[in-house]
Write a protein that holds these residues in place. Structure first.
Motif, PDB file in Angstrom:
ATOM      1  N   GLY A 146      -8.002  -4.397  -6.218  1.00 50.77           N
ATOM      2  CA  GLY A 146      -8.260  -2.988  -5.904  1.00 50.77           C
ATOM      3  C   GLY A 146      -7.170  -2.075  -6.439  1.00 50.77           C
ATOM      4  N   GLU A 147      -5.919  -2.443  -6.171  1.00 49.35           N
ATOM      5  CA  GLU A 147      -4.797  -1.667  -6.691  1.00 49.35           C
ATOM      6  C   GLU A 147      -4.820  -1.601  -8.205  1.00 49.35           C
ATOM      7  OE1 GLU A 147      -3.822  -3.764  -3.435  1.00 49.35           O
ATOM      8  OE2 GLU A 147      -1.911  -4.195  -4.406  1.00 49.35           O
ATOM      9  N   THR A 160      -4.251   3.320   0.513  1.00 49.67           N
ATOM     10  CA  THR A 160      -5.539   2.725   0.880  1.00 49.67           C
ATOM     11  C   THR A 160      -6.699   3.520   0.261  1.00 49.67           C
ATOM     12  OG1 THR A 160      -4.615   1.911   2.950  1.00 49.67           O
ATOM     13  CG2 THR A 160      -7.011   2.018   2.812  1.00 49.67           C
ATOM     14  N   HIS A 198      -4.818  -8.581  -5.862  1.00 49.56           N
ATOM     15  CA  HIS A 198      -4.457  -7.166  -5.974  1.00 49.56           C
ATOM     16  C   HIS A 198      -5.531  -6.348  -6.655  1.00 49.56           C
ATOM     17  CE1 HIS A 198      -0.255  -8.093  -5.040  1.00 49.56           C
ATOM     18  NE2 HIS A 198      -0.218  -8.963  -6.015  1.00 49.56           N
ATOM     19  N   ARG A 237      -6.747   2.768  -3.455  1.00 46.21           N
ATOM     20  CA  ARG A 237      -7.264   1.424  -3.715  1.00 46.21           C
ATOM     21  C   ARG A 237      -8.795   1.394  -3.549  1.00 46.21           C
ATOM     22  NH1 ARG A 237      -5.016  -1.812   0.406  1.00 46.21           N
ATOM     23  NH2 ARG A 237      -3.151  -2.227  -0.793  1.00 46.21           N
ATOM     24  N   THR A 295       0.827  -1.200   0.000  1.00 47.04           N
ATOM     25  CA  THR A 295       0.000   0.000   0.000  1.00 47.04           C
ATOM     26  C   THR A 295       0.861   1.250   0.000  1.00 47.04           C
ATOM     27  OG1 THR A 295      -1.472  -1.317   1.374  1.00 47.04           O
ATOM     28  CG2 THR A 295      -2.042   0.995   1.090  1.00 47.04           C
ATOM     29  N   LEU A 344       2.265   1.624  -3.456  1.00 49.32           N
ATOM     30  CA  LEU A 344       1.227   2.226  -4.298  1.00 49.32           C
ATOM     31  C   LEU A 344       1.146   3.726  -4.047  1.00 49.32           C
ATOM     32  CD1 LEU A 344      -1.381   2.264  -6.064  1.00 49.32           C
ATOM     33  CD2 LEU A 344      -2.641   1.470  -4.057  1.00 49.32           C
TER      34      LEU A 344
END
Lengths: 173, 173
Positions: A48-49, B23, A46, B26, A18, A21
């Motif tokens: 969502g990412e 977060t 993964h 995402r 996270t 990201l």
């Protein structure tokens, strides 16, 4: 003098991927060219990412197809790791990127699927001076930590699974 | 049963804010409604995140105007913290959000600018069951850790400042 950092996010807690990201998104906010190459884990782990990265337009690759269970044949996983590392190497040497993240890459080193010494030597000789390279995952080998400029350990102090709460879409994956 | 988590990112290492940003991104990737409210720090300290959030279209507020130095009058900083907390409360109770992050909010509690007991009681009574609330910053009070569902401590194992390397645009801020 600007210098690209070798950054490691390790430890058994949340936030390694996270934070990578977040770093990519922040750099992208500055107009930098960034890429994520994810190892080991399957695309579903993964999503969502990946959805977010696609919506934003950040380059994102998933090279793994899931963790290998004990007793399972790792041949395909090793092949994918080597393919992912080749993809990473091409992008690292290209000189086109400002930040590249290799997510869960420590496992490939920890399991011995790639030789840590060879990988670090290759990075030392081939990483452009300006490029920030982020490596995430548990069990970062000591040689990687020694070679890195910035190492953060994410430690779980309290985890909702302790309370019997299930993983949450959007927050946990 | 879906339950919104109270999440705390604390510790002296990097990645607390960055993981919160990750977060939010995402969750935004999942189509969720998210907001960031940043406390204490001045807008200039966050400009990469803010640029990225604006480009993406994530709601983002900076309520602080910098850390207060020892001996400096904290009146304005306290006023801004209280204003920021009011803004946060309005969004929390609205029921419109899926994830809200209160960045560097621990300092407001640690410095006693807001009463930790009152804040936690308010959250307990007013946070919608589905909302994930993320609180970041060093020195998280023990009562906050006790109340939280998920607590991660980011510890610095190695920091580039140790090597005399300056902070990097895009990676550090």
């Amino acid at each position: 003098m600007k210098k690209g950092l070798l950054i490691v996010n390790t430890g058994n807690g949340k936030g390694k991927t996270t934070a990578a990201l977040g770093t990519l998104v922040r750099a992208w906010g500055h107009g930098m060219k960034v890429a994520m190459i994810q190892f080991i884990k399957h695309e579903n782990a993964h999503f969502g990412e990946i959805k977010a990265a696609r919506k934003i337009g950040i380059e994102w690759h998933v090279t793994g197809d899931g963790f290998v269970m004990p007793g399972q044949d790792p041949t395909e996983a090793i092949r994918r790791v080597k393919e992912g590392w080749k993809m990473a190497q091409e992008r690292i040497v290209s000189g086109e990127y400002d930040v590249i993240a290799l997510d869960e890459f420590t496992y490939a080193l920890h399991f011995g699927w790639l030789d840590t010494g060879e990988v670090l030597e290759w990075i030392d000789q081939n990483k452009p001076a300006e490029l920030h390279l982020i490596i995430t995952g548990r069990n970062a080998p000591q040689a990687l930590i020694d070679a890195a400029d910035l190492v953060t350990e994410m430690n779980p102090i309290k985890h909702p699974f302790d309370k019997g709460i299930k993983a949450q879409v959007g927050v946990e994956f």
